[in-house]
Design a protein around this motif. Structure first.
Motif, PDB file in Angstrom:
ATOM      1  N   LYS A  28       2.580  -4.942  -4.731  1.00 46.46           N
ATOM      2  CA  LYS A  28       2.633  -3.576  -4.465  1.00 46.46           C
ATOM      3  C   LYS A  28       3.002  -3.311  -2.976  1.00 46.46           C
ATOM      4  O   LYS A  28       2.835  -4.263  -2.091  1.00 46.46           O
ATOM      5  CB  LYS A  28       1.256  -2.898  -4.626  1.00 46.46           C
ATOM      6  CG  LYS A  28      -0.007  -3.279  -3.811  1.00 46.46           C
ATOM      7  CD  LYS A  28      -0.935  -2.590  -4.153  1.00 46.46           C
ATOM      8  CE  LYS A  28      -2.306  -3.097  -3.503  1.00 46.46           C
ATOM      9  NZ  LYS A  28      -3.516  -2.468  -3.813  1.00 46.46           N
ATOM     10  N   MET A  29       3.613  -2.125  -2.828  1.00 44.02           N
ATOM     11  CA  MET A  29       3.902  -1.879  -1.316  1.00 44.02           C
ATOM     12  C   MET A  29       2.733  -1.517  -0.731  1.00 44.02           C
ATOM     13  O   MET A  29       1.952  -0.509  -1.222  1.00 44.02           O
ATOM     14  CB  MET A  29       4.946  -0.867  -1.319  1.00 44.02           C
ATOM     15  CG  MET A  29       6.486  -1.301  -1.912  1.00 44.02           C
ATOM     16  SD  MET A  29       7.030  -2.684  -1.063  1.00 44.02           S
ATOM     17  CE  MET A  29       7.446  -1.991   0.392  1.00 44.02           C
ATOM     18  N   LEU A  34       5.497  -5.699   1.113  1.00 45.60           N
ATOM     19  CA  LEU A  34       5.256  -5.965  -0.292  1.00 45.60           C
ATOM     20  C   LEU A  34       3.903  -6.933  -0.161  1.00 45.60           C
ATOM     21  O   LEU A  34       4.191  -7.830   0.854  1.00 45.60           O
ATOM     22  CB  LEU A  34       6.135  -6.690  -1.118  1.00 45.60           C
ATOM     23  CG  LEU A  34       6.191  -6.957  -2.526  1.00 45.60           C
ATOM     24  CD1 LEU A  34       6.088  -5.595  -3.209  1.00 45.60           C
ATOM     25  CD2 LEU A  34       7.026  -7.702  -3.128  1.00 45.60           C
ATOM     26  N   LYS A 124      10.346  -5.574   2.888  1.00 45.23           N
ATOM     27  CA  LYS A 124       9.938  -4.514   3.361  1.00 45.23           C
ATOM     28  C   LYS A 124      10.757  -3.380   2.391  1.00 45.23           C
ATOM     29  O   LYS A 124      11.542  -3.969   1.676  1.00 45.23           O
ATOM     30  CB  LYS A 124      10.455  -4.252   4.555  1.00 45.23           C
ATOM     31  CG  LYS A 124       9.764  -4.900   5.614  1.00 45.23           C
ATOM     32  CD  LYS A 124      10.488  -4.615   6.797  1.00 45.23           C
ATOM     33  CE  LYS A 124       9.844  -5.648   7.921  1.00 45.23           C
ATOM     34  NZ  LYS A 124      10.339  -5.733   9.338  1.00 45.23           N
TER      35      LYS A 124
END
Length: 124
Positions: A28-29, A34, A124
C-alpha cells in the motif's frame, strides 16, 4: 434452543466473511511510497525488466535485497502482479517490475536503500 442459535451463527459467519473480504493488500502507499504489510519500504531494481516476469536479483543480491514474498493464497490485483523467481518461489511485482525490501532498513519508514548504487529506487 437450536433454532435460536441459527440467527447468531448466521451473523457470526457474515462478520467472518466480511473480514476476509477486506484483508489487507500485499502493498500500500504510505508517506508517498509503496510499503509492504509490515510498513517496510519497497524498492525496484533497474536491472529488472518490467513485464519480463523475472527477477535478476538472486543469490547474495537477494540476501541484501529480500524479494517481497507472495503468500500461497495471494491474488494479484491492480498494479500488483506476481513473478516466479529462479528458485520457483513467488515474488510481488509493481507495474511489472519485481519488488524488494532492503536488509539495512530496520524499521517502517526507513529508506536507506533509495538510489543505492544508482540502481535501487523507492517506489513512489
Amino acid at each position: 434452543m437450536t433454532v435460536r442459535l441459527l440467527p447468531t451463527l448466521a451473523l457470526s459467519l457474515t462478520a467472518v466473511f466480511a473480514t476476509l473480504a477486506h484483508a489487507e493488500p500485499a502493498a500500500k502507499m504510505a508517506g508517498g511510497m509503496l510499503v509492504n504489510t509490515s510498513g517496510m519500504t519497497l524498492y525496484t531494481f533497474d536491472k529488472d525488466v518490467a513485464g519480463s516476469g523475472k527477477s535478476t536479483c538472486n543469490g547474495p543480491c537477494a540476501t541484501l535485497w529480500p524479494p517481497a514474498a507472495v503468500a500461497a493464497d495471494a491474488k494479484a490485483e491492480g498494479d500488483l502482479s506476481i513473478v516466479t523467481r529462479d528458485d520457483g518461489s513467488k515474488q510481488w511485482a509493481y507495474k511489472g517490475k519485481p519488488v524488494y525490501t532492503y536488509a539495512a532498513d530496520k524499521k517502517p519508514g526507513d529508506v536507506t536503500g533509495d538510489n543505492f548504487k544508482d540502481v535501487w529506487h523507492v517506489i513512489k
